[in-house]
Design a protein around this motif. Structure first.
Motif, short mmCIF file in Angstrom:
data_model
loop_
_atom_site.label_atom_id
_atom_site.label_comp_id
_atom_site.label_asym_id
_atom_site.label_seq_id
_atom_site.Cartn_x
_atom_site.Cartn_y
_atom_site.Cartn_z
N UNK A 189 -8.15 33.04 10.47
CA UNK A 189 -9.05 34.16 10.21
C UNK A 189 -8.41 35.14 9.22
N UNK A 190 -7.15 35.44 9.44
CA UNK A 190 -6.43 36.37 8.56
C UNK A 190 -6.43 35.85 7.12
N UNK A 191 -6.16 34.57 6.96
CA UNK A 191 -6.13 33.95 5.64
C UNK A 191 -7.48 34.06 4.93
N UNK A 192 -8.54 33.63 5.61
CA UNK A 192 -9.86 33.60 4.96
C UNK A 192 -10.41 35.00 4.70
N UNK A 193 -10.16 35.91 5.61
CA UNK A 193 -10.60 37.29 5.37
C UNK A 193 -9.83 37.89 4.19
N UNK A 194 -8.53 37.60 4.11
CA UNK A 194 -7.72 38.10 3.01
C UNK A 194 -8.20 37.56 1.66
N UNK A 195 -8.53 36.27 1.62
CA UNK A 195 -9.03 35.68 0.37
C UNK A 195 -10.35 36.32 -0.04
N UNK A 196 -11.20 36.59 0.94
CA UNK A 196 -12.49 37.19 0.63
C UNK A 196 -12.32 38.62 0.12
N UNK A 197 -11.44 39.37 0.75
CA UNK A 197 -11.16 40.73 0.28
C UNK A 197 -10.68 40.69 -1.16
N UNK A 198 -9.76 39.78 -1.45
CA UNK A 198 -9.25 39.66 -2.82
C UNK A 198 -10.38 39.32 -3.79
N UNK A 199 -11.23 38.37 -3.42
CA UNK A 199 -12.35 37.99 -4.29
C UNK A 199 -13.26 39.18 -4.56
N UNK A 200 -13.64 39.88 -3.50
CA UNK A 200 -14.59 40.99 -3.65
C UNK A 200 -13.99 42.19 -4.39
N UNK A 201 -12.68 42.35 -4.28
CA UNK A 201 -12.04 43.49 -4.95
C UNK A 201 -11.63 43.21 -6.39
N UNK A 202 -11.49 41.93 -6.76
CA UNK A 202 -10.96 41.63 -8.08
C UNK A 202 -11.90 40.88 -9.01
N UNK A 203 -12.98 40.33 -8.48
CA UNK A 203 -13.89 39.53 -9.31
C UNK A 203 -15.27 40.16 -9.34
N UNK A 204 -15.99 39.84 -10.40
CA UNK A 204 -17.38 40.27 -10.51
C UNK A 204 -18.24 39.20 -9.84
N UNK A 205 -18.69 39.50 -8.65
CA UNK A 205 -19.53 38.58 -7.90
C UNK A 205 -20.97 39.00 -8.18
N UNK A 206 -21.48 38.52 -9.33
CA UNK A 206 -22.73 39.01 -9.88
C UNK A 206 -23.96 38.75 -9.03
N UNK A 207 -23.93 37.78 -8.16
CA UNK A 207 -25.10 37.49 -7.34
C UNK A 207 -25.22 38.41 -6.13
N UNK A 208 -24.20 39.25 -5.91
CA UNK A 208 -24.28 40.27 -4.86
C UNK A 208 -24.53 41.62 -5.51
N UNK A 209 -25.47 42.37 -4.94
CA UNK A 209 -25.65 43.74 -5.43
C UNK A 209 -24.42 44.55 -5.02
N UNK A 210 -24.27 45.70 -5.61
CA UNK A 210 -23.15 46.57 -5.24
C UNK A 210 -23.16 46.90 -3.76
N UNK A 211 -24.35 47.12 -3.22
CA UNK A 211 -24.49 47.44 -1.79
C UNK A 211 -24.12 46.23 -0.93
N UNK A 212 -24.56 45.04 -1.32
CA UNK A 212 -24.23 43.83 -0.56
C UNK A 212 -22.72 43.57 -0.60
N UNK A 213 -22.14 43.72 -1.78
CA UNK A 213 -20.70 43.50 -1.93
C UNK A 213 -19.93 44.47 -1.05
N UNK A 214 -20.31 45.75 -1.09
CA UNK A 214 -19.61 46.77 -0.30
C UNK A 214 -19.80 46.53 1.20
N UNK A 215 -20.99 46.11 1.59
CA UNK A 215 -21.25 45.82 3.01
C UNK A 215 -20.37 44.68 3.49
#
Length: 112
Positions: A30-56
């Motif tokens: 869990x720690x690993x996968x949550x950490x990878x997701x945090x890194x993705x959301x904080x460092x990449x432009x995940x264009x298919x998510x709105x700003x609100x979805x990304x922040x949520x």
């Protein structure tokens, strides 16, 4: 009259041994996968998510990451005697699946 070895509500030794062998790797995953997701959301432009979805999603993953970290500390401090309620584990599991979905879609949309 003698006292029972384990109180009736105590975890049987075989369950405690299973918990000690299963819980740490599960929490590490869990720690690993949550950490990878945090890194993705904080460092990449995940264009298919709105700003609100990304922040949520980021907020939910960060909260789960803190819960996992606290559970790791508690499990370590109690030498594996602490456990985690199944509804909590299932909520983390569901969130990891959501994170995987975002990561897979991100990879598919950003292959070059």
């Amino acid at each position: 009259m003698s006292l029972p070895q384990n109180p009736p509500d105590a975890t049987p030794p075989e369950d405690a041994d299973l918990m000690k062998s299963v819980l740490p790797p599960l929490l590490n995953d869990f720690h690993h996968w949550f950490g990878r997701t945090i890194e993705l959301l904080e460092t990449k432009d995940v264009g298919f998510l709105s700003g609100e979805q990304r922040q949520d999603l980021l907020s939910r993953v960060q909260a789960a990451q803190r819960q996992v970290s606290a559970s790791q500390v508690l499990a370590s401090a109690t030498e594996g005697q602490a456990s985690i309620d199944m509804p909590v584990v299932m909520s983390w599991h569901k969130l990891v699946h959501e994170c995987w979905g975002v990561a897979i879609r991100y990879r598919k949309e950003n292959q070059s």
